[in-house]
Write an enzyme that holds these catalytic residues in place. Structure first.
Site, PDB file in Angstrom:
ATOM      1  N   TYR A  99     -20.192 -34.490   8.547  1.00  0.00           N
ATOM      2  CA  TYR A  99     -20.578 -35.796   8.011  1.00  0.00           C
ATOM      3  C   TYR A  99     -21.445 -35.570   6.783  1.00  0.00           C
ATOM      4  O   TYR A  99     -22.564 -35.072   6.886  1.00  0.00           O
ATOM      5  CB  TYR A  99     -21.354 -36.539   9.092  1.00  0.00           C
TER       6      TYR A  99
ATOM      7  N   PHE B  66     -24.459 -48.969  15.684  1.00  0.00           N
ATOM      8  CA  PHE B  66     -24.701 -49.530  17.018  1.00  0.00           C
ATOM      9  C   PHE B  66     -25.320 -50.921  17.028  1.00  0.00           C
ATOM     10  O   PHE B  66     -24.895 -51.809  17.769  1.00  0.00           O
ATOM     11  CB  PHE B  66     -25.589 -48.580  17.827  1.00  0.00           C
TER      12      PHE B  66
ATOM     13  N   THR C 194     -19.255 -54.036  16.911  1.00  0.00           N
ATOM     14  CA  THR C 194     -18.772 -54.545  18.195  1.00  0.00           C
ATOM     15  C   THR C 194     -17.791 -53.562  18.844  1.00  0.00           C
ATOM     16  O   THR C 194     -17.188 -52.722  18.173  1.00  0.00           O
ATOM     17  CB  THR C 194     -18.026 -55.876  17.991  1.00  0.00           C
TER      18      THR C 194
ATOM     19  N   PRO D 271      -9.630 -59.658  11.540  1.00  0.00           N
ATOM     20  CA  PRO D 271     -10.630 -59.638  12.611  1.00  0.00           C
ATOM     21  C   PRO D 271     -11.917 -58.990  12.096  1.00  0.00           C
ATOM     22  O   PRO D 271     -11.867 -58.005  11.344  1.00  0.00           O
ATOM     23  CB  PRO D 271      -9.980 -58.767  13.694  1.00  0.00           C
TER      24      PRO D 271
ATOM     25  N   SER E  88     -14.064 -45.199  16.660  1.00  0.00           N
ATOM     26  CA  SER E  88     -15.463 -44.865  16.394  1.00  0.00           C
ATOM     27  C   SER E  88     -15.953 -43.693  17.261  1.00  0.00           C
ATOM     28  O   SER E  88     -15.405 -43.423  18.323  1.00  0.00           O
ATOM     29  CB  SER E  88     -16.295 -46.118  16.682  1.00  0.00           C
TER      30      SER E  88
ATOM     31  N   THR F 157     -11.146 -48.840  15.105  1.00  0.00           N
ATOM     32  CA  THR F 157     -11.365 -47.804  14.095  1.00  0.00           C
ATOM     33  C   THR F 157     -11.609 -46.415  14.691  1.00  0.00           C
ATOM     34  O   THR F 157     -11.950 -45.489  13.973  1.00  0.00           O
ATOM     35  CB  THR F 157     -12.590 -48.144  13.226  1.00  0.00           C
TER      36      THR F 157
ATOM     37  N   GLY G 213     -18.863 -56.433  13.567  1.00  0.00           N
ATOM     38  CA  GLY G 213     -20.189 -56.449  12.974  1.00  0.00           C
ATOM     39  C   GLY G 213     -20.171 -56.395  11.453  1.00  0.00           C
ATOM     40  O   GLY G 213     -21.203 -56.550  10.804  1.00  0.00           O
TER      41      GLY G 213
END
Lengths: 565, 565
Positions: free
Chosen positions: A469, A203, A207, A133, A216, A214, A136
């Site tokens: 991050y 963004f 999708t 699948p 997100s 995942t 984006g």
């Protein structure tokens, strides 16, 4: 309707990163990475130099899908195959820029409804076709790449399933097709007066289904939650049938199946629809900048605020290195305002903000709520030596927030490696983990004898911990680019694992993080995940080679990308 | 250390429900259920009339456990077997009060550490012994009853594993053994300055592990979450090994294994430890009463408040019937205060509160936070015609909250059926579901030709929905008591399912709700749950017959308890 990204890099092919508007940026990068003015240019190969591998087409499967899909839903052309080959990790881009696309799909299908997917999956199962699948294509852990060469490889581009199917204005929930990309999702919801409020860096392209698959996290997750916190119910088409979870705010009827589907990364089935929590479009979106003398003070400010019910929509705290990068993107002010800024800089330096850390803090909602929260939060920032910069920085941040990922393509055009790595940990482990990862990467730059960049921000905070991050960059070692990259990727991931971090807070596992999964979930935890896979996808047709290491796999075995020449 | 409940009923054997202090209560019950003064007395049988079934002891297993457990950790006496036979549902109590204990365990083990459990489970697996984990034994869906007669049946009483192992004061997390009952858990945490804040009706007896295994919800869940929202990491000993989940605030490394363990009801393994979110002991606990003219107005008030970030620690809204019951438990005031109350009653009646609905609303936390929330919430209540009664009602509620379950034993002593049923739904379905369930049960009372009681409260609220908690009662039909009970139980559960409710919001599945599981999770969802079971417990030794219907099971087949004479 479907906005494909550049085949060789991030984002909109028409967008040009406004380097000219940021005269300080390139010099900053040159200095940080030791790039000479005449550093080697490393552009991607020409499009027509990319040779797609020979297609393996399963005639029975082709016949089956021609029976229920329109011709416009079936693509076997090289353009579509190329665009759907990779996600957007550094190794993905490194390979595609060189024209290495061995793992391209043989075919791309565009389902237009849940019913289409309910026909495609059984056909794939019947004829042993592999399905990946694709939302984006923004994944950076190898999530959308085909790894199984033993059968026909089909990618499902979900982006024609992009409608808001219904809205429940009383319960603040919306039923949404999984293939909708962020902008259309927000546009359609906002036309109804609502918003999902999920704005990750991906963004503009990613999708809903990709986010769910995942786990997100959006920039406003402190208020609206990670995507898995926003989901109320789901439909997933698995090879064992369609699972439809219960539409209920909470339940105690067994394990939470939504939380099994979230994070399954297409290995158990295809997410086709989800009922999501939405909220009225916030009347106020008020973002402020606050400067801290160091990262620890800023983190302590977040920690205190969030544990004392002063939880704004967003806390985003950049460390010294990332603040330096952010400031280099500012347009230098001239004339009076330039003079004022220079004086301010002197003043701040004298006050202990010589190498400051920038925090963005956002307040969204009804005007009363947003302003009450601001009045509660800002004094707590001050208590921890936060210097309030006002909301003009906030406006700049809001404007630029999706431009930064484009910078990587420019760096890759100049022979540089750039990537990101993220984790999360409880507060007691967070700062030690931060320092360990930063110091370890810096030491590695030193050991390898070239300058490098490592910066970090805190972007998602909880009462019990937060995420970190990291972005790291350096000049590539010519001819050993992927080995070099994986050395750093492994070092930082190892440092996360050894210091109490999770393997990933919101980028998922794909194949890049697979070697660490046993340590993340313990061996019986892996047994459990393998059992899930075997139950729902006994033939292994769904996104093979992702998330779950093969039984008996050598955890130190190279990931597929390192084997690429 | 271990406080066993009455073998024949709810709670502390020494506690006597203070009926004398509530002179209006018994007349209210008599009138509502049509109980004559000389209604039949139906006391439980004498303890010595209860005959435990013959024990089936597996010599190999006995030898094995004698090798690593102390004699004090092994019980085969009738006293322990009896106490561990049932939970506390109406059918459980009905049977035990008649001395029907066919499903008693053959043996009760008392593990004292995670290491003990890690030895017991493999021994049970090796010798085919059936294991049922047992916490407080408060379950009301058949969760702790042995159903498999094909092998030796062992119950694991977890309550000697009751320590707070460590506390992380920076991250507000505590590592806790799963067998700790509510009072000791709070006592130990509060001695350290912290609280879990999980206070379900079962608080005095149930254990952390039991709550986690069943997705329990405490009275303060609006602030602190359901138990599955409070968990950070867990250890579960399964027959396939010990799963230890990652200590992290959030992760995207695959499906959420904590959320697979939560709600697994002992069918996948034994939860031995959990890292839980805790918080400093609230300085303020401020509970208020508010009166609404009807249930709908009160529900609308909750809905508005919770969706506008005015979310107190607790909203508990009783419908007309339950408010009537609650008021009947009040001691009538005399003298001047009685006069004032009578005047107040007249005033309220004139204002439209003739048959009011009582809401309890609680504010906990730092003084500033609690009072700010109160100032925000109470005006919203007023807007929906809420009449503020002040905090004296709140104090009465706090004092009495754990006494009500004792009332059932009194009713069962007088030939009555009493039980509870709960669900949750999104707001758009909540009031129709409420009315459908109430009306359906009332119609059934009418059809069967006797008066009955059905009352309801909202006890857990979310932005997208809320839970409904019903209590129903009537005179028993002599000789057909269980058939009568299951008629009502099925009716109300069917009504939940047909009107968008979940099968259970916080009581779990056990065997009582098993027949509806396929409709709750869809058939492929059931396939998934069966796959989990097969993977972690391939021999089916863990709590057999619970949660997951057997493959090919007839969903309309009677549950075990209906087969009891």
């Amino acid at each position: 309707m479907i906005k494909d990204m550049k085949w060789w890099g991030w984002g909109d092919p028409a967008f040009v990163f406004p380097m000219d508007e940021k005269p300080l940026l390139w010099p900053f990068i040159q200095k940080t990475l030791g790039l000479a003015d005449d550093c080697p240019k490393t552009p991607p190969v020409e499009r027509n130099a990319v040779r797609l591998p020979q297609q393996k087409l399963n005639a029975d499967f082709m016949r089956a899908i021609n029976g229920f899909l329109k011709a416009t839903q079936i693509a076997t052309d090289d353009e579509q195959r190329l665009i759907h080959t990779y996600g957007k990790s550094f190794p993905d881009l490194f390979r595609v820029r060189r024209g290495i696309v061995d793992n391209a799909p043989d075919m791309v299908l565009f389902p237009e409804s849940h019913a289409d997917v309910e026909k495609i999956v059984p056909a794939a199962k019947q004829f042993g076709v592999r399905l990946v699948p694709f939302g984006g294509g923004t994944n950076i852990v190898g999530g959308v790449e085909h790894l199984d060469h033993s059968a026909m490889r089909v990618t499902l581009d979900m982006r024609r399933m992009n409608r808001v199917l219904s809205i429940d204005r009383e319960s603040w929930t919306a039923t949404i097709e999984a293939g909708v990309p962020g902008p259309k999702l927000e546009e359609d919801l906002q036309a109804l007066g609502y918003s999902l409020g999920h704005m990750p860096d991906s963004f503009e392209f990613a999708t809903l289904g990709g986010w769910l698959a995942t786990r997100s996290a959006g920039m406003q997750s402190d208020q609206y939650g990670k995507i898995e916190d926003m989901v109320v119910a789901m439909k997933m088409v698995s090879p064992a049938g369609t699972i439809e979870t219960k539409l209920t705010p909470k339940s105690s009827a067994g394990p939470d199946i939504d939380q099994i589907i979230c994070g399954s990364e297409g290995t158990l089935g295809v997410i086709t629809e989800a009922v999501m929590k939405v909220h009225p479009v916030p009347e106020v979106k008020d973002y402020h900048g606050v400067l801290f003398p160091d990262f620890e003070s800023g983190a302590a400010a977040i920690h205190e605020a969030i544990s004392r019910n002063a939880s704004p929509t967003m806390f985003r705290l950049q460390d010294i290195a990332e603040t330096g990068l952010a400031f280099s993107m500012k347009k230098p002010s001239e004339g009076l305002s330039g003079f004022v800024q220079a004086q301010m800089k002197k003043y701040l330096k004298a006050k202990g903000y010589a190498t400051p850390c920038l925090m963005m803090v956002g307040f969204e909602g009804e005007p009363d709520y947003a302003s009450a929260m601001r009045r509660k939060v800002l004094p707590m920032m001050k208590k921890h030596r936060g210097f309030h910069l006002g909301n003009s920085v906030g406006k700049t941040f809001q404007k630029n927030k999706f431009a930064v990922p484009y910078l990587r393509d420019i760096l890759m055009n100049h022979g540089c490696m750039v990537d990101v790595a993220e984790t999360a940990a409880v507060w007691s482990k967070l700062m030690p983990l931060y320092r360990a990862a930063r110091d370890r990467i810096q030491a590695q730059f030193k050991e390898e004898g070239y300058p490098g960049y490592i910066g970090c921000h805190i972007s998602h905070s909880y009462v019990d911990g937060a995420s970190l991050y990291f972005t790291f960059a350096a000049r590539q070692i010519k001819g050993k680019e992927l080995e070099q990259y994986y050395r750093f990727k492994r070092l930082i991931t190892e440092t996360f694992m050894q210091n109490g971090g999770t393997l990933s807070h919101h980028h998922a596992v794909g194949y890049e993080h697979r070697p660490w999964m046993e340590r993340e979930v313990t061996r019986p935890g892996l047994t459990l995940l393998r059992g899930l896979k075997k139950t729902l996808d006994p033939d292994g047709i769904m996104n093979p080679g992702k998330l779950i290491p093969h039984e008996g796999a050598n955890p130190d075995a190279p990931t597929p990308s390192t084997t690429v020449p």
